[in-house]
Design an enzyme around this catalytic site. Structure first.
Site, PDB file in Angstrom:
ATOM      1  N   CYS A 138       0.821  -1.220   0.000  1.00  5.67           N
ATOM      2  CA  CYS A 138       0.000   0.000   0.000  1.00  5.67           C
ATOM      3  C   CYS A 138       0.848   1.260   0.000  1.00  5.67           C
ATOM      4  O   CYS A 138       0.524   2.252  -0.667  1.00  5.67           O
ATOM      5  CB  CYS A 138      -0.967  -0.004   1.173  1.00  5.67           C
ATOM      6  SG  CYS A 138      -0.171  -0.127   2.793  1.00  5.67           S
ATOM      7  N   HIS A 179      -1.976   0.593   7.634  1.00 10.19           N
ATOM      8  CA  HIS A 179      -2.444   0.860   6.270  1.00 10.19           C
ATOM      9  C   HIS A 179      -2.175   2.322   5.918  1.00 10.19           C
ATOM     10  O   HIS A 179      -1.981   3.164   6.798  1.00 10.19           O
ATOM     11  CB  HIS A 179      -3.942   0.560   6.167  1.00 10.19           C
ATOM     12  CG  HIS A 179      -4.460   0.533   4.772  1.00 10.19           C
ATOM     13  ND1 HIS A 179      -3.752   0.035   3.713  1.00 10.19           N
ATOM     14  CD2 HIS A 179      -5.652   0.967   4.238  1.00 10.19           C
ATOM     15  CE1 HIS A 179      -4.454   0.132   2.608  1.00 10.19           C
ATOM     16  NE2 HIS A 179      -5.624   0.698   2.895  1.00 10.19           N
ATOM     17  N   ASP A 227      -8.053   4.588  -2.103  1.00 13.43           N
ATOM     18  CA  ASP A 227      -7.540   3.446  -1.347  1.00 13.43           C
ATOM     19  C   ASP A 227      -6.926   2.454  -2.324  1.00 13.43           C
ATOM     20  O   ASP A 227      -7.595   1.976  -3.237  1.00 13.43           O
ATOM     21  CB  ASP A 227      -8.668   2.779  -0.557  1.00 13.43           C
ATOM     22  CG  ASP A 227      -8.165   1.783   0.474  1.00 13.43           C
ATOM     23  OD1 ASP A 227      -7.055   1.242   0.289  1.00 13.43           O
ATOM     24  OD2 ASP A 227      -8.874   1.542   1.463  1.00 13.43           O
TER      25      ASP A 227
END
Length: 622
Positions: free
Chosen positions: A376, A507, A528
C-alpha cells in the site's frame, strides 16, 4: 537373713560321711574341706541373683543383697530361725559352729548363685547402690543387727570366719570419708551432700534456688549457676543451628528464585524470538522473496486452479520481467480520469454538498498479485508521484521521470539512504528493501520525496481530538490545506495542491479532496489502493451514482484509529535546502521543521517520530 539363707546353699549336717557343694556338685569328706572349697568359689566372680550385678567382691555383694534386696530376702524369718536354733542348743559349740557356717554358706550361695559366671547384664552403678542405702532406714537397722553382738545372740566369730571381712566400716561415696556405722554415714551424706541428693533434707533449712528457665529447684547457688550455664550453652548452640538453617533456607530460596528467573527470562526470550519472527514474516523481512517471487507464485497458483491459461502466464511473466528491468510500472493497476469525473459530478449532480475542494489530477493505483498485503505504501507513492508529474511546478526536480514499479521504488529509497537520509530507518530495515516485502510508511515517503528535492513535511495527529476517538483536527487541517488559495465562492474548487499521503496503523491511503456538506460536516475524499480497478472505473461513468462515492467518502466517524500521520507536499527544495535536510537527520532524517504535531487547537509543537516502529505493528489492510 531368712531370704538369703533360703536362696543359698547349705551343708547336709546329718550326713556324716560326704558333703556335696550345691554350686558345682563336688563332694568332699569333711567340713574343713568344704570350707576350703567354698573359699575357692568366693574368690571367683560373684553375681547378684536378683539384679545380675557383678564385678564386685564378696563383701560388697553381701552388703548389696542386704540393702537393695531386703524385702526379697525376708530376713525376719531367717534370723528368727537362726535365734531359735541358737537358744535351743546354747552349750553345743559344734552345733553353733555348724549353724554359723550354714548362715554364711547361705549368704554365699545367694551371692554366687547358679547364674552364668560371665553373664553380660545391665547393672546399676555402684554409686547408685550406695546412694540408695542412705535413703533406707531398714537397711541401716539390718546392718546394725548383723554387726551388733547383742542382736546376734551369742554368735561368736570363728577364727578364719568370713564374718571378719564382710562388714567393713562404710565410706562416703561422694567425699570418701569413713564413718563408724551406716546411720552415721547416712547422717553425713544428708547433711554434707544434701545438694547432690534427689530430695534435700527437710530439716536442714538450706535456701532453695529456682532455675529461671526450667523451674528446677537447686539447693546450691553454684550448682544453679552451672545448670543455667548449660541452658545458655544449649540456647546458643540452638541459635547457631537456627542461623545455619536460616542461612541454608535463604540460599535455597535464592537458588530457587534464580532458577525461576532463568526460566522466566528463557521463556520471555523464546516468546520475543517468536514474536520477532512473526513480525518479520508480517512485514516482509523474513527473506521469503519480494515483488517478483510473490507475483510468480500467485500466477502459478492461478494456473493450477485453472483460472489462468499457461500462455497467459508466460505472457504476464514476460511483461513483469520487462517492467522490472526498465524500472517503470506496466500501468495494469492504474485508473486515470477519476478527478475529472468527480469535478463533473459535484458541478452538476451533487445537491447535498455546499462546497468541495479537489487536488490536482491523480491516477489511482491498486495492489496486484505481487504486492498484495504489503504494497500500500508503494502504491500511494505512485498516486502522489502521478500528480506531481502532471504539475509544472515540479517538472524541474522530476524531469524525465516516469511512474516507477515497486522494485524500482525500493531501489530509489535505498539510494536515498546511501545519500544519508534517515539512517535510523535504514538500520531498522537492514539497509535493504529490494527482494523483500518490507512495509514502508510516512518516513520512507518523506525520505524519498526529499531525495527528489520535493519539499514536504510530516504532520502527526498523535491522539484523538474529538468524541469517541475521532480526529476532527485532522479534517480541519486538510480543509485549511486545500482552501488556503480559494478565490471567490465557487461550489467546486479544483486546486493546484497535490494529494496528501495518509498513514495510520497498518495501512496507508491518499487524500485527494474534501467536501463540506450543507450541514457543515466534512468528508474526506480518499483513494484506497485496496480498491480494484473495476470498482474505481464505476466513477468514470457519465452519470455517477451517489452510492459509488461511498468508497471515497470518509466522514469524521469513519476515521477512529488511535493516531494518524500525513505527508504534505509544499513545493520544491533548492539544492542547498536538500543538503541541509540531508545533513539534519535527527529522528529518522527529519529536520526540525519537517515534523509538526497537532495536539490542541491553537497549539503546535515539534516532535521526532519513529514511524516504522509505530505504524507497522498490525495487519496490513491493503
Amino acid at each position: 537373713m531368712k531370704g538369703i539363707i533360703a536362696l543359698g546353699f547349705y551343708f547336709q549336717a546329718h550326713v556324716p560321711t560326704m558333703l556335696s557343694c550345691d554350686i558345682c556338685g563336688e563332694t568332699v569328706a569333711s567340713e574343713l574341706d568344704m570350707k576350703a572349697h567354698l573359699i575357692v568359689h568366693m574368690e571367683n566372680e560373684v553375681t547378684c541373683p536378683f539384679c545380675k550385678l557383678s564385678g564386685v567382691n564378696y563383701d560388697e555383694m553381701c552388703f548389696h543383697i542386704e540393702t537393695a534386696h531386703f524385702e526379697q530376702n525376708a530376713p525376719e524369718r531367717n534370723f528368727g530361725k537362726l535365734n531359735a536354733i541358737q537358744y535351743e542348743n546354747p552349750d553345743s559349740q559344734n552345733t553353733t559352729l555348724q549353724r554359723t557356717m550354714e548362715v554364711h554358706s547361705s549368704i554365699h550361695s545367694a551371692c554366687a548363685s547358679n547364674f552364668p559366671k560371665n553373664s553380660a547384664q545391665s547393672v546399676p552403678k555402684d554409686g547408685t547402690l550406695k546412694h540408695e542405702a542412705f535413703h533406707t532406714e531398714r537397711i541401716t537397722e539390718s546392718r546394725q543387727y548383723l554387726r551388733s553382738p547383742e542382736k546376734q545372740s551369742g554368735l561368736s566369730p570363728v577364727p578364719g570366719s568370713i564374718y571378719e571381712t564382710t562388714y567393713s566400716p562404710p565410706d562416703c561415696p561422694f567425699c570418701g570419708k569413713i564413718e563408724g556405722c551406716s546411720q552415721d554415714m547416712e547422717t553425713h551424706v544428708k547433711t554434707k551432700h544434701a545438694s547432690l541428693l534427689e530430695t534435700p533434707l527437710e530439716d536442714c533449712h538450706q535456701p532453695l534456688y529456682d532455675c529461671p528457665m526450667c523451674g528446677l529447684v537447686c539447693t546450691n547457688y553454684h550448682i544453679l549457676q552451672e545448670h543455667v550455664d548449660l541452658h545458655l550453652e544449649e540456647s546458643s548452640f540452638q541459635e547457631g543451628v537456627d542461623r545455619v538453617q536460616c542461612s541454608g533456607d535463604r540460599e535455597l530460596a535464592h537458588q530457587l528464585q534464580q532458577e525461576e528467573d532463568r526460566k522466566r527470562k528463557s521463556e520471555e526470550s523464546r516468546q520475543e524470538r517468536e514474536e520477532f519472527q512473526k513480525l518479520q514474516r508480517q512485514y516482509g523481512l523474513d527473506n521469503s522473496g519480494g515483488y517478483r517471487q510473490q507475483q510468480l507464485r500467485y500466477m502459478e497458483m492461478e494456473v493450477n486452479r485453472g483460472r489462468m491459461h499457461p500462455s497467459e502466464f508466460h505472457s504476464r511473466k514476460a511483461d513483469m520481467m520487462e517492467s522490472i528491468a526498465i524500472g517503470i510500472d506496466d500501468g495494469k493497476t492504474k485508473t486515470s480520469g477519476i478527478i475529472e469525473a468527480l469535478h463533473r459530478y459535484y458541478q452538476n449532480t451533487a445537491t447535498d454538498v455546499r462546497c468541495v475542494w479537489l487536488s490536482t489530477v491523480v491516477d489511482h493505483f491498486h495492489s496486484s498479485f505481487g504486492d498484495k498485503g504489503w504494497g500500500c505504501g508503494y502504491r500511494n507513492f505512485q498516486m502522489l508521484l502521478s500528480s506531481l508529474l502532471q504539475n509544472d511546478v515540479y517538472g524541474d526536480c522530476l524531469k524525465g521521470m516516469s511512474i516507477p514499479c515497486i522494485p524500482k521504488i525500493q531501489s530509489m529509497i535505498e539510494d536515498a539512504w546511501k545519500e544519508g537520509f534517515d539512517p535510523q530507518g535504514a538500520c531498522q530495515l537492514n539497509n535493504k528493501l529490494q527482494g523483500t516485502k518490507a512495509w514502508i510508511g510516512a518516513c520512507e515517503i518523506y525520505t524519498l520525496l526529499t531525495s527528489l528535492r520535493v519539499k514536504c513535511r510530516i504532520i502527526d495527529f498523535h491522539k484523538s481530538t474529538g468524541p469517541s476517538g475521532t480526529h476532527p483536527r485532522l479534517f480541519e487541517w486538510i480543509l485549511n490545506y486545500y482552501s488556503s488559495a480559494r478565490e471567490g465562492n465557487p461550489k467546486v474548487v479544483w486546486t493546484s495542491k497535490p494529494p496528501v499521503y495518509l498513514q495510520h496503523q497498518g495501512h496507508s491511503r491518499t487524500i485527494v479532496g474534501i467536501e463540506e456538506k450543507k450541514n457543515r460536516t466534512l468528508c474526506l475524499l480518499i483513494f484506497d489502493p485496496g480498491c480494484s480497478s473495476r470498482e474505481m472505473q464505476r466513477l468514470l461513468k457519465q452519470d455517477i451514482e451517489p452510492g459509488s462515492l461511498r468508497q471515497l467518502r470518509k466522514s469524521v466517524g469513519n476515521l477512529k484509529h488511535k493516531q494518524y500521520q500525513i505527508v504534505a507536499v509544499e513545493g520544491v527544495l533548492s539544492p542547498e535546502e536538500k543538503v541541509m535536510r540531508q545533513n539534519t537527520h535527527e529522528g529518522h532524517g527529519l529536520g526540525l521543521k519537517a515534523c509538526t504535531t497537532i495536539a490542541r487547537p491553537g497549539e503546535q509543537h515539534f516532535k521526532w517520530l519513529l514511524c516504522f516502529q509505530f505504524y507497522k505493528v498490525s495487519h496490513c489492510c491493503c
